[in-house]
Design a protein around this motif. Sequence first.
Motif, mmCIF file in Angstrom:
data_model
loop_
_atom_site.group_PDB
_atom_site.id
_atom_site.type_symbol
_atom_site.label_atom_id
_atom_site.label_comp_id
_atom_site.label_asym_id
_atom_site.label_seq_id
_atom_site.Cartn_x
_atom_site.Cartn_y
_atom_site.Cartn_z
ATOM 1 N N ASN A 19 126.011 55.292 -15.096
ATOM 2 C CA ASN A 19 124.653 54.785 -15.285
ATOM 3 C C ASN A 19 123.598 55.890 -15.209
ATOM 4 O O ASN A 19 122.414 55.619 -15.127
ATOM 5 C CB ASN A 19 124.353 53.690 -14.257
ATOM 6 N N VAL A 20 124.057 57.151 -15.257
ATOM 7 C CA VAL A 20 123.158 58.305 -15.206
ATOM 8 C C VAL A 20 123.300 59.087 -16.506
ATOM 9 O O VAL A 20 124.408 59.287 -17.002
ATOM 10 C CB VAL A 20 123.509 59.214 -13.989
ATOM 11 N N LEU A 21 122.166 59.517 -17.064
ATOM 12 C CA LEU A 21 122.212 60.306 -18.296
ATOM 13 C C LEU A 21 122.914 61.636 -18.029
ATOM 14 O O LEU A 21 122.587 62.322 -17.058
ATOM 15 C CB LEU A 21 120.799 60.583 -18.807
ATOM 16 N N PRO A 22 123.874 62.026 -18.880
ATOM 17 C CA PRO A 22 124.531 63.321 -18.705
ATOM 18 C C PRO A 22 123.540 64.470 -18.873
ATOM 19 O O PRO A 22 122.487 64.315 -19.494
ATOM 20 C CB PRO A 22 125.570 63.362 -19.832
ATOM 21 N N SER A 70 115.489 53.437 -21.430
ATOM 22 C CA SER A 70 114.382 52.759 -20.748
ATOM 23 C C SER A 70 113.822 53.678 -19.667
ATOM 24 O O SER A 70 114.475 54.646 -19.265
ATOM 25 C CB SER A 70 114.879 51.450 -20.117
ATOM 26 N N SER A 71 112.641 53.332 -19.206
ATOM 27 C CA SER A 71 112.057 54.120 -18.114
ATOM 28 C C SER A 71 112.921 53.992 -16.856
ATOM 29 O O SER A 71 113.025 54.934 -16.071
ATOM 30 C CB SER A 71 110.620 53.693 -17.843
ATOM 31 N N GLU A 72 113.581 52.832 -16.704
ATOM 32 C CA GLU A 72 114.465 52.635 -15.557
ATOM 33 C C GLU A 72 115.676 53.567 -15.638
ATOM 34 O O GLU A 72 116.088 54.147 -14.639
ATOM 35 C CB GLU A 72 114.937 51.180 -15.472
ATOM 36 N N GLU A 73 116.243 53.707 -16.843
ATOM 37 C CA GLU A 73 117.384 54.625 -17.015
ATOM 38 C C GLU A 73 116.967 56.059 -16.689
ATOM 39 O O GLU A 73 117.703 56.783 -16.020
ATOM 40 C CB GLU A 73 117.911 54.576 -18.452
ATOM 41 N N PHE A 74 115.797 56.434 -17.178
ATOM 42 C CA PHE A 74 115.326 57.784 -16.889
ATOM 43 C C PHE A 74 115.094 57.963 -15.387
ATOM 44 O O PHE A 74 115.518 58.958 -14.804
ATOM 45 C CB PHE A 74 114.039 58.109 -17.653
ATOM 46 N N GLY A 75 114.417 57.006 -14.766
ATOM 47 C CA GLY A 75 114.131 57.092 -13.338
ATOM 48 C C GLY A 75 115.394 57.163 -12.497
ATOM 49 O O GLY A 75 115.485 57.957 -11.556
ATOM 50 N N ARG A 76 116.369 56.338 -12.834
ATOM 51 C CA ARG A 76 117.645 56.348 -12.111
ATOM 52 C C ARG A 76 118.329 57.701 -12.255
ATOM 53 O O ARG A 76 118.814 58.279 -11.284
ATOM 54 C CB ARG A 76 118.541 55.224 -12.632
ATOM 55 N N SER A 77 118.329 58.231 -13.463
ATOM 56 C CA SER A 77 118.952 59.531 -13.712
ATOM 57 C C SER A 77 118.199 60.639 -12.999
ATOM 58 O O SER A 77 118.809 61.504 -12.354
ATOM 59 C CB SER A 77 118.999 59.818 -15.218
ATOM 60 N N TYR A 78 116.887 60.605 -13.074
ATOM 61 C CA TYR A 78 116.066 61.632 -12.433
ATOM 62 C C TYR A 78 116.302 61.630 -10.923
ATOM 63 O O TYR A 78 116.474 62.678 -10.305
ATOM 64 C CB TYR A 78 114.594 61.391 -12.759
ATOM 65 N N ASN A 79 116.330 60.438 -10.338
ATOM 66 C CA ASN A 79 116.566 60.330 -8.896
ATOM 67 C C ASN A 79 117.956 60.823 -8.518
ATOM 68 O O ASN A 79 118.131 61.449 -7.470
ATOM 69 C CB ASN A 79 116.354 58.895 -8.420
ATOM 70 N N TYR A 80 118.944 60.549 -9.367
ATOM 71 C CA TYR A 80 120.297 61.032 -9.096
ATOM 72 C C TYR A 80 120.299 62.563 -9.025
ATOM 73 O O TYR A 80 120.834 63.139 -8.082
ATOM 74 C CB TYR A 80 121.269 60.570 -10.189
ATOM 75 N N TYR A 81 119.691 63.207 -9.999
ATOM 76 C CA TYR A 81 119.668 64.673 -10.024
ATOM 77 C C TYR A 81 118.881 65.229 -8.833
ATOM 78 O O TYR A 81 119.270 66.243 -8.260
ATOM 79 C CB TYR A 81 119.118 65.191 -11.353
ATOM 80 N N VAL A 86 123.125 70.520 -6.571
ATOM 81 C CA VAL A 86 123.978 71.320 -7.464
ATOM 82 C C VAL A 86 123.824 70.832 -8.903
ATOM 83 O O VAL A 86 123.668 71.628 -9.833
ATOM 84 C CB VAL A 86 125.457 71.262 -7.012
ATOM 85 N N MET A 87 123.814 69.518 -9.066
ATOM 86 C CA MET A 87 123.646 68.952 -10.405
ATOM 87 C C MET A 87 122.218 69.174 -10.910
ATOM 88 O O MET A 87 121.999 69.414 -12.092
ATOM 89 C CB MET A 87 123.980 67.456 -10.400
ATOM 90 N N GLU A 88 121.256 69.098 -10.001
ATOM 91 C CA GLU A 88 119.867 69.332 -10.391
ATOM 92 C C GLU A 88 119.691 70.766 -10.899
ATOM 93 O O GLU A 88 119.029 70.996 -11.903
ATOM 94 C CB GLU A 88 118.943 69.076 -9.212
#
Length: 128
Positions: A19-22, A70-81, A86-88
């Motif tokens: 559920n996170v953008l690669p 969606s903005s939710e997908e971006f937000g979820r991915s951004y928060n994950y990084y 290390v991924m960030e």
Amino acid sequence: MAVLLFFISCGSKSDVPGNVLPVDEMKIVMWSMIEAGEYANYTFTKDSTKTLEQQTLKLYSKVFALHKISSEEFGRSYNYYKKHPVMEKKLLDSLQVYGNKMRESMYQRPRLELPVLPAVPADTTIKN
């Protein structure tokens, strides 16, 4: 069963949850958002009838539509990084390389060559 657990645990540590953008997709979205933010700063700070924040959010919505997220997908991915340093770092390094390539390609575009006009002899006079 042990073999399955071994392969799961030995998977690439650079993989992100489904559920996170690669990284390769996220860097392009982030580059587009940076461009949108810079465009908004340049364009809407000169126009007192429009608030910069509102216009920036409108442009971000267009970025999400362009990349079909969606903005939710971006937000979820951004928060994950942000929660995985290390991924960030991998994302930000990748974004920097991508930005350098984009700037480099911009400077390598062929430029419009204007025709050279013939010189007018100095002794010519214009007659009415």
